[in-house]
Write a protein that holds these residues in place. Structure first.
Motif, short mmCIF file in Angstrom:
data_model
loop_
_atom_site.label_atom_id
_atom_site.label_comp_id
_atom_site.label_asym_id
_atom_site.label_seq_id
_atom_site.Cartn_x
_atom_site.Cartn_y
_atom_site.Cartn_z
N THR A 53 -31.61 5.49 -37.22
CA THR A 53 -32.75 4.67 -36.82
C THR A 53 -32.35 3.50 -35.94
OG1 THR A 53 -32.54 3.62 -38.97
CG2 THR A 53 -34.28 5.26 -38.73
N SER A 54 -31.16 3.03 -36.05
CA SER A 54 -30.83 1.86 -35.23
C SER A 54 -29.44 2.00 -34.62
CB SER A 54 -30.88 0.60 -36.09
OG SER A 54 -29.74 0.57 -36.93
N TRP A 55 -29.22 1.20 -33.58
CA TRP A 55 -27.93 1.20 -32.91
C TRP A 55 -26.85 0.66 -33.83
CZ3 TRP A 55 -25.91 3.90 -29.39
CH2 TRP A 55 -24.72 3.51 -28.76
N ASP A 56 -27.25 -0.26 -34.72
CA ASP A 56 -26.28 -0.79 -35.70
C ASP A 56 -25.71 0.33 -36.56
OD1 ASP A 56 -26.48 -3.35 -34.81
OD2 ASP A 56 -28.01 -3.95 -36.26
#
Ligand SMILES: [Zn+2]
Length: 485
Positions: free
Chosen positions: A7-10
């Motif tokens: 869901t996220s780049w992190d």
């Protein structure tokens, strides 16, 4: 069916840190990974050793479903799969050297959707048992990665015709998958000039690809070309060079198997620890020479272009082209094996004096390869007259020994469409491939005889012309000659 993506780049970065232990991506790794996760096609021109494989491995591992990695050589696949397994990641490879038991196991895992990364050759990809499984509608395929994509350009028309059919793979698969399915296509290669880039893009049918090109300039790599006047003079020049290099690691490139054997024998007789390396050796023989060279047992190898792909030795101090390559892209690839550790390295090419009167060796060799290519084309053209306008490649190959090659030559001339990876239709076309070949051969001759900065020439040829036109490297033979007045 949707693919679950992080869901996220992190999360992407966290996975990268966890798996590979690096703090952050090196540009343009991050951008390539973003592109693949967003299902945007990509063409990546990145030197070996630049952290290339992570760019497609990480997106593959983060998604549910399968990513196919098409690779030309078993040894390359083995290296990558081995590295992944050392990090406790599952990846499989399929090739003809596996036992039938191993093959069955992998095909079963494929069918049960247990694989995220599957390495295979273009021929295996298009083999019946693999293709049938890939076509199953419920099997999720996220991406098709072509590694070492320059093979498509160099070999696609001759001894690896399967390369020319890969462009038909995605459209054929999408017809069988649920509506809305996306399969990303990405090609990775160490070198590709603008002509090669265009061939890759068209053959694979890349859709508006994001193009990532790393400037091939290396400030530690010193380029030089020397003229020889006789075959004997060529050997003496090499000998002198090797003597100066003492025990440092290097590579000597020749163009044919026989040259590689003869030269190695000559040097061995003079007491040098070296070996001849070419595609005619068995896999076992090749592995043994590679490991002797990697381990420093033999400081240099006399090799054809068969040596090098996927072999990474950072401290190669020199590369000699005893015989010049025929294409500039081959040359750049081969000199790129020197100095990967950033320390000074040398690339020397020996060429016959340009008139060809005293030493016709180079001219004869170029003529020989050009004739070979031409006679192959002529054979194919003869065959074309006998081929049905539409047909199936395996049936053609059974009927005519060079049938598959003839089809791929037609494809490269724009006279054939693949309806799917197996069925073709011959169409009227006009493009003449041999003209392109001729031009690229002339280009390398211009490089050898140029008086301008050699790096400047190369960077222009590879499409990095945005540089300051007055820029020069200062460390090639031409630059140094100018500096010395
Ligand atoms: Zn220069």
């Amino acid at each position: 069916m949707t693919n679950s993506t992080p869901t996220s780049w992190d999360e992407v970065r966290a996975a990268f840190q966890k798996i590979w232990g690096y703090e952050d991506f090196r540009p343009p790794q991050g951008e390539i990974i973003r592109s693949l996760l967003a299902k945007q096609d990509a063409l990546i021109i990145m030197p070996t050793g630049g952290g290339k494989s992570i760019c497609f491995q990480l997106p593959a591992l983060l998604q549910t479903g399968l990513t196919l990695v098409v690779s030309p050589l078993v040894a390359l696949m083995e290296n990558q799969v081995q590295e992944l397994r050392e990090r406790n990641l599952t990846a499989e490879l399929l090739h003809s050297e596996l036992s039938s038991y191993q093959r069955r196991q992998i095909l079963k895992a494929l069918e049960q959707q247990k694989l995220k990364l599957l390495y295979l050759s273009p021929e295996t990809l298009l083999s019946k048992p693999v293709w049938e499984r890939l076509c199953q509608p419920q099997l999720t395929i996220n991406g098709l990665i072509l590694d070492e994509a320059h093979c498509l350009v160099q070999w696609g028309e001759t001894f690896r015709p399967a390369y020319r059919r890969i462009g038909a793979v995605r459209p054929a698969l999408l017809k069988l998958k649920p509506p809305g399915t996306k399969i990303v296509l990405a090609a990775f290669t160490a070198t590709a000039d603008p002509v090669a880039q265009k061939i890759i893009q068209e053959t694979l049918q890349l859709q508006h690809p994001a193009v990532f090109r790393i400037n091939p300039y290396r400030s530690n790599l010193n380029l030089a070309v020397q003229i020889v006047w006789t075959p004997r003079g060529r050997k003496q020049k090499l000998l002198k060079f090797i003597q100066q290099k003492q025990q440092t690691t290097g590579l000597v490139y020749v163009r044919t198997r026989r040259d590689s054997e003869n030269l190695a024998m000559w040097l061995q007789q003079m007491g040098y620890a070296t070996a001849s390396y070419h595609a005619g050796l068995t896999a076992e023989e090749r592995r043994a020479i590679e490991s002797d060279w990697l381990g420093g047992k033999i400081p240099f190898v006399i090799c054809t272009s068969a040596f090098g792909m996927g072999i990474n030795k950072p401290d190669v101090r020199w590369v000699v082209h005893f015989h010049a390559p025929l294409l500039l892209s081959e040359y750049v690839q081969e000199i790129g094996r020197a100095g990967r550790d950033g320390k000074p390295a040398q690339a020397l090419t020996l060429i016959s004096e340009p008139t060809g009167w005293l030493d016709p060796e180079d001219k004869q060799r170029q003529k020989f390869f050009a004739q070979k290519a031409r006679s192959l084309q002529l054979q194919a053209l003869q065959l074309v007259k006998k081929l049905p306008k539409t047909g199936e490649v395996d049936a053609i190959a059974r009927q005519f020994p060079d049938g598959a090659i003839a089809l791929s030559l037609l494809h490269s001339c724009g006279q054939l469409h693949w309806l799917d990876p197996f069925h073709y239709i011959i169409v009227a076309g006009s493009k003449n491939q041999s003209i392109i070949e001729l031009q690229t051969a002339k280009q390398i001759n211009r490089y050898f005889t140029t008086k301008q900065c050699r790096w400047q020439f190369l960077l222009h040829a590879f499409g990095f012309a945005a540089l300051d036109p007055n820029w020069h490297c200062g460390h090639c033979d031409n630059c140094q000659q100018k500096a010395n007045g």
